[in-house]
Design an enzyme around this catalytic site. Sequence first.
Site, PDB file in Angstrom:
ATOM      1  N   VAL A  11      55.263  55.671  14.365  1.00 15.67           N
ATOM      2  CA  VAL A  11      56.674  55.999  14.591  1.00 15.67           C
ATOM      3  C   VAL A  11      56.876  56.606  15.981  1.00 15.67           C
ATOM      4  O   VAL A  11      57.784  56.214  16.717  1.00 15.67           O
ATOM      5  CB  VAL A  11      57.181  56.964  13.490  1.00 15.67           C
ATOM      6  CG1 VAL A  11      58.551  57.525  13.847  1.00 15.67           C
ATOM      7  CG2 VAL A  11      57.251  56.232  12.156  1.00 15.67           C
ATOM      8  N   GLU A 149      63.516  57.880   9.950  1.00 14.70           N
ATOM      9  CA  GLU A 149      63.246  56.603  10.600  1.00 14.70           C
ATOM     10  C   GLU A 149      63.110  55.505   9.550  1.00 14.70           C
ATOM     11  O   GLU A 149      62.404  55.670   8.568  1.00 14.70           O
ATOM     12  CB  GLU A 149      61.954  56.727  11.429  1.00 14.70           C
ATOM     13  CG  GLU A 149      61.590  55.472  12.177  1.00 14.70           C
ATOM     14  CD  GLU A 149      62.771  54.912  12.957  1.00 14.70           C
ATOM     15  OE1 GLU A 149      63.313  55.611  13.821  1.00 14.70           O
ATOM     16  OE2 GLU A 149      63.177  53.766  12.688  1.00 14.70           O
ATOM     17  N   ASN A 209      63.418  54.201   0.431  1.00 15.49           N
ATOM     18  CA  ASN A 209      62.077  53.665   0.169  1.00 15.49           C
ATOM     19  C   ASN A 209      61.800  53.535  -1.323  1.00 15.49           C
ATOM     20  O   ASN A 209      61.170  52.576  -1.769  1.00 15.49           O
ATOM     21  CB  ASN A 209      61.009  54.551   0.823  1.00 15.49           C
ATOM     22  CG  ASN A 209      60.751  54.132   2.259  1.00 15.49           C
ATOM     23  OD1 ASN A 209      61.385  53.204   2.764  1.00 15.49           O
ATOM     24  ND2 ASN A 209      59.837  54.801   2.922  1.00 15.49           N
ATOM     25  N   GLY A 254      53.776  40.199  -5.908  1.00 12.42           N
ATOM     26  CA  GLY A 254      52.523  40.197  -5.162  1.00 12.42           C
ATOM     27  C   GLY A 254      51.474  41.033  -5.856  1.00 12.42           C
ATOM     28  O   GLY A 254      51.400  41.060  -7.096  1.00 12.42           O
ATOM     29  N   GLY A 258      51.944  48.652  -0.768  1.00 17.50           N
ATOM     30  CA  GLY A 258      50.978  49.563  -0.154  1.00 17.50           C
ATOM     31  C   GLY A 258      51.578  50.137   1.110  1.00 17.50           C
ATOM     32  O   GLY A 258      52.791  50.311   1.207  1.00 17.50           O
ATOM     33  N   CYS A 261      53.869  54.320   3.664  1.00 17.23           N
ATOM     34  CA  CYS A 261      55.145  54.941   3.270  1.00 17.23           C
ATOM     35  C   CYS A 261      55.470  54.856   1.781  1.00 17.23           C
ATOM     36  O   CYS A 261      55.638  55.879   1.128  1.00 17.23           O
ATOM     37  CB  CYS A 261      56.279  54.336   4.084  1.00 17.23           C
ATOM     38  SG  CYS A 261      56.164  54.790   5.821  1.00 17.23           S
ATOM     39  N   LYS A 264      53.379  56.990  -0.839  1.00 15.86           N
ATOM     40  CA  LYS A 264      53.506  58.442  -0.688  1.00 15.86           C
ATOM     41  C   LYS A 264      54.951  58.910  -0.871  1.00 15.86           C
ATOM     42  O   LYS A 264      55.190  59.992  -1.410  1.00 15.86           O
ATOM     43  CB  LYS A 264      52.927  58.902   0.654  1.00 15.86           C
ATOM     44  CG  LYS A 264      53.867  58.898   1.815  1.00 15.86           C
ATOM     45  CD  LYS A 264      53.271  59.627   3.012  1.00 15.86           C
ATOM     46  CE  LYS A 264      54.054  59.345   4.271  1.00 15.86           C
ATOM     47  NZ  LYS A 264      55.459  59.685   4.270  1.00 15.86           N
ATOM     48  N   LYS A 322      50.426  44.524   5.185  1.00 17.35           N
ATOM     49  CA  LYS A 322      51.390  43.420   5.291  1.00 17.35           C
ATOM     50  C   LYS A 322      51.147  42.708   6.612  1.00 17.35           C
ATOM     51  O   LYS A 322      50.393  43.215   7.459  1.00 17.35           O
ATOM     52  CB  LYS A 322      52.819  43.924   5.161  1.00 17.35           C
ATOM     53  CG  LYS A 322      53.276  44.838   6.265  1.00 17.35           C
ATOM     54  CD  LYS A 322      54.748  45.091   6.058  1.00 17.35           C
ATOM     55  CE  LYS A 322      55.339  45.962   7.128  1.00 17.35           C
ATOM     56  NZ  LYS A 322      56.751  46.161   6.997  1.00 17.35           N
ATOM     57  N   ARG A 329      46.531  51.335   5.741  1.00 14.07           N
ATOM     58  CA  ARG A 329      46.704  52.476   4.850  1.00 14.07           C
ATOM     59  C   ARG A 329      47.250  52.007   3.492  1.00 14.07           C
ATOM     60  O   ARG A 329      48.252  51.324   3.438  1.00 14.07           O
ATOM     61  CB  ARG A 329      47.635  53.521   5.491  1.00 14.07           C
ATOM     62  CG  ARG A 329      46.996  54.178   6.715  1.00 14.07           C
ATOM     63  CD  ARG A 329      47.903  55.180   7.368  1.00 14.07           C
ATOM     64  NE  ARG A 329      48.953  54.561   8.161  1.00 14.07           N
ATOM     65  CZ  ARG A 329      49.785  55.242   8.955  1.00 14.07           C
ATOM     66  NH1 ARG A 329      49.694  56.557   9.030  1.00 14.07           N
ATOM     67  NH2 ARG A 329      50.710  54.624   9.651  1.00 14.07           N
TER      68      ARG A 329
HETATM   69  P1  NAD Z   1      50.696  58.359  12.217  1.00 19.14           P
HETATM   70  O1  NAD Z   1      49.621  58.982  11.441  1.00 19.14           O
HETATM   71  O2  NAD Z   1      50.572  56.951  12.698  1.00 19.14           O
HETATM   72  O3  NAD Z   1      51.003  59.261  13.514  1.00 19.14           O
HETATM   73  C1  NAD Z   1      51.072  60.648  13.512  1.00 19.14           C
HETATM   74  C2  NAD Z   1      50.550  61.163  14.849  1.00 19.14           C
HETATM   75  O4  NAD Z   1      50.759  62.576  14.888  1.00 19.14           O
HETATM   76  C3  NAD Z   1      49.051  60.938  15.046  1.00 19.14           C
HETATM   77  O5  NAD Z   1      48.835  60.281  16.282  1.00 19.14           O
HETATM   78  C4  NAD Z   1      48.458  62.350  15.061  1.00 19.14           C
HETATM   79  O6  NAD Z   1      47.348  62.484  15.926  1.00 19.14           O
HETATM   80  C5  NAD Z   1      49.646  63.147  15.582  1.00 19.14           C
HETATM   81  N1  NAD Z   1      49.600  64.583  15.318  1.00 19.14           N
HETATM   82  C6  NAD Z   1      49.156  65.242  14.228  1.00 19.14           C
HETATM   83  N2  NAD Z   1      49.308  66.569  14.390  1.00 19.14           N
HETATM   84  C7  NAD Z   1      49.858  66.761  15.604  1.00 19.14           C
HETATM   85  C8  NAD Z   1      50.261  67.902  16.334  1.00 19.14           C
HETATM   86  N3  NAD Z   1      50.136  69.103  15.836  1.00 19.14           N
HETATM   87  N4  NAD Z   1      50.800  67.715  17.557  1.00 19.14           N
HETATM   88  C9  NAD Z   1      50.920  66.489  18.089  1.00 19.14           C
HETATM   89  N5  NAD Z   1      50.570  65.353  17.421  1.00 19.14           N
HETATM   90  C10 NAD Z   1      50.050  65.492  16.205  1.00 19.14           C
HETATM   91  O7  NAD Z   1      52.010  58.515  11.336  1.00 19.14           O
HETATM   92  P2  NAD Z   1      53.296  57.565  11.323  1.00 19.14           P
HETATM   93  O8  NAD Z   1      53.028  56.340  10.527  1.00 19.14           O
HETATM   94  O9  NAD Z   1      53.832  57.440  12.707  1.00 19.14           O
HETATM   95  O10 NAD Z   1      54.289  58.442  10.448  1.00 19.14           O
HETATM   96  C11 NAD Z   1      54.889  59.642  10.940  1.00 19.14           C
HETATM   97  C12 NAD Z   1      56.015  60.036   9.999  1.00 19.14           C
HETATM   98  O11 NAD Z   1      57.026  59.029  10.008  1.00 19.14           O
HETATM   99  C13 NAD Z   1      55.595  60.205   8.532  1.00 19.14           C
HETATM  100  O12 NAD Z   1      56.345  61.213   7.940  1.00 19.14           O
HETATM  101  C14 NAD Z   1      55.987  58.864   7.933  1.00 19.14           C
HETATM  102  O13 NAD Z   1      56.224  58.966   6.558  1.00 19.14           O
HETATM  103  C15 NAD Z   1      57.255  58.540   8.680  1.00 19.14           C
HETATM  104  N6  NAD Z   1      57.583  57.119   8.768  1.00 19.14           N
HETATM  105  C16 NAD Z   1      56.606  56.193   8.982  1.00 19.14           C
HETATM  106  C17 NAD Z   1      56.939  54.848   9.091  1.00 19.14           C
HETATM  107  C18 NAD Z   1      55.892  53.798   9.316  1.00 19.14           C
HETATM  108  O14 NAD Z   1      56.190  52.627   9.120  1.00 19.14           O
HETATM  109  N7  NAD Z   1      54.680  54.139   9.715  1.00 19.14           N
HETATM  110  C19 NAD Z   1      58.285  54.442   8.983  1.00 19.14           C
HETATM  111  C20 NAD Z   1      59.251  55.414   8.797  1.00 19.14           C
HETATM  112  C21 NAD Z   1      58.896  56.749   8.684  1.00 19.14           C
END
Ligand code: NAD
Length: 439
Positions: A11, A149, A209, A254, A258, A261, A264, A322, A329
């Site tokens: 994100v 997001e 979600n 399917g 998974g 998102c 969890k 996907k 994950r």
């Molecule tokens: P991610 O694990 O890919 O990225 C998180 C990043 O945060 C990592 O790079 C990690 O090193 C960094 N981090 C951890 N602690 C930190 C700190 N103290 N300071 C700076 N950086 C730090 O996670 P993501 O998939 O990007 O998801 C982030 C959030 O967005 C979650 O809450 C998720 O549920 C939500 N979200 C994800 C998606 C998706 O498709 N991946 C879509 C919508 C919302």
Amino acid sequence: MRITVVGTGYVGLVTGTCFAETGNNVTCVDIDAIKVEKLRSGQITIYEPGLEKLFQRNLKENRLTFTTNLEDAIEHAEIVFLALPTPPGEDGSADLKYILGVADHLGKILKSYKVIVNKSTVPVGTADKVQFAISQNFKGDFDVVSNPEFLREGVAVDDFMKPDRVVIGTRSGKAKKIMNDLYAPFVRQGNPIIFMDERSSELTKYAANSFLATKISFMNEVAQLCEKLGADVDFVRRGIGSDERIGKRFLFPGIGYGGSCFPKDVQALIKSADDVDYNFQILKSVEEVNRIQKNHLVNILKSFYKGNLKGMHFALWGLAFKPNTDDIREAPALAIIESLVNLGATITAYDPEAMYNIRELIGDKISYAENQYEALENADALIIATEWSEFRTPDFIRMDAALKENKVVFDGRNLFEINKMSDLGYRYFSIGRKSSEIN
Ligand code: NAD
């Protein structure tokens, strides 16, 4: 505008890059020094269609920079986005330690007004907690905004640049104006920016979600019923999907949802409801149906091989949860690997983008192929776990040559026409449809 994005994962990196693309000055912060170094040197850390081009362009224009130092990063920022992990804790609730840890840190280093925007998926009340954590040390003016997001991995850049809607939770007029200006370039085609209070905004993300996960689990149950009643879920899907009230999307059965998102977020909403003495019955079933569905393809295999998979060798196409992402994950493929290996089978897998991540996670638990056809060599059957488009129209002559007399396919994504597979001499098993064997 000057923007800081804290957390540079899926994100954070998409958010930072897309804001830079609309002319903002963006600094992305991450505690992972290796990741930051790679990004600084122009090496992208995730696979996401279209992202690399924007990333390189904005890096070159100096609109996108990377650092591990939060204090330096926020110094000139007007807006600080939090795109931090919110993994499930032991009881299923979202673990807020990353968010609140950064909030606490921000309280100690803020010097002037900023809008702190939470983009992570967080339970209702988190904006208040962030507000409280910051205010413990910073006594000046600031606002905490909820801006969930909705991007989908695989089409994240498109989703971010042209969102169906932007949801912003704030009761501050000042923050509202700043957020409205920031997002204006993304909604020029008329899609709405929906302003609301922080709590409603936080719940909107979980409700969205959870609703989509419900749709998937519902169709997976319909598919199970189709198998028992001799109906074809593809017809049923098209039959119901053309009703506008139902819609065509998210009706594909399917091997269970998974990704990082849905599992969890469903879990966290159930827990949030339990915490206020509300029994969210539908969602509990959605989760249970998904657990069952993740075993469904292996159950089909077990029944075909009369329970004895010891010593068998399978080709596995698809590891990512996907297509068009390298994210594994909670990928259904992981559950399939786990079950088959426990049953004494061996696997050679291929995925166009997720090979690196899977090797990092499970190492030599399975073997890896250079391409989809190499994976088929010496296999007793092919298992399909991800609907990458290159798997949809394979070269059947190469497939036949590699599989020899073992022309058996267990398809968790319904990629092929049953009749075609039958004509090609395959024993073909898919989800919610007749197997080609009994055709
Ligand atoms: P991610 O694990 O890919 O990225 C998180 C990043 O945060 C990592 O790079 C990690 O090193 C960094 N981090 C951890 N602690 C930190 C700190 N103290 N300071 C700076 N950086 C730090 O996670 P993501 O998939 O990007 O998801 C982030 C959030 O967005 C979650 O809450 C998720 O549920 C939500 N979200 C994800 C998606 C998706 O498709 N991946 C879509 C919508 C919302």
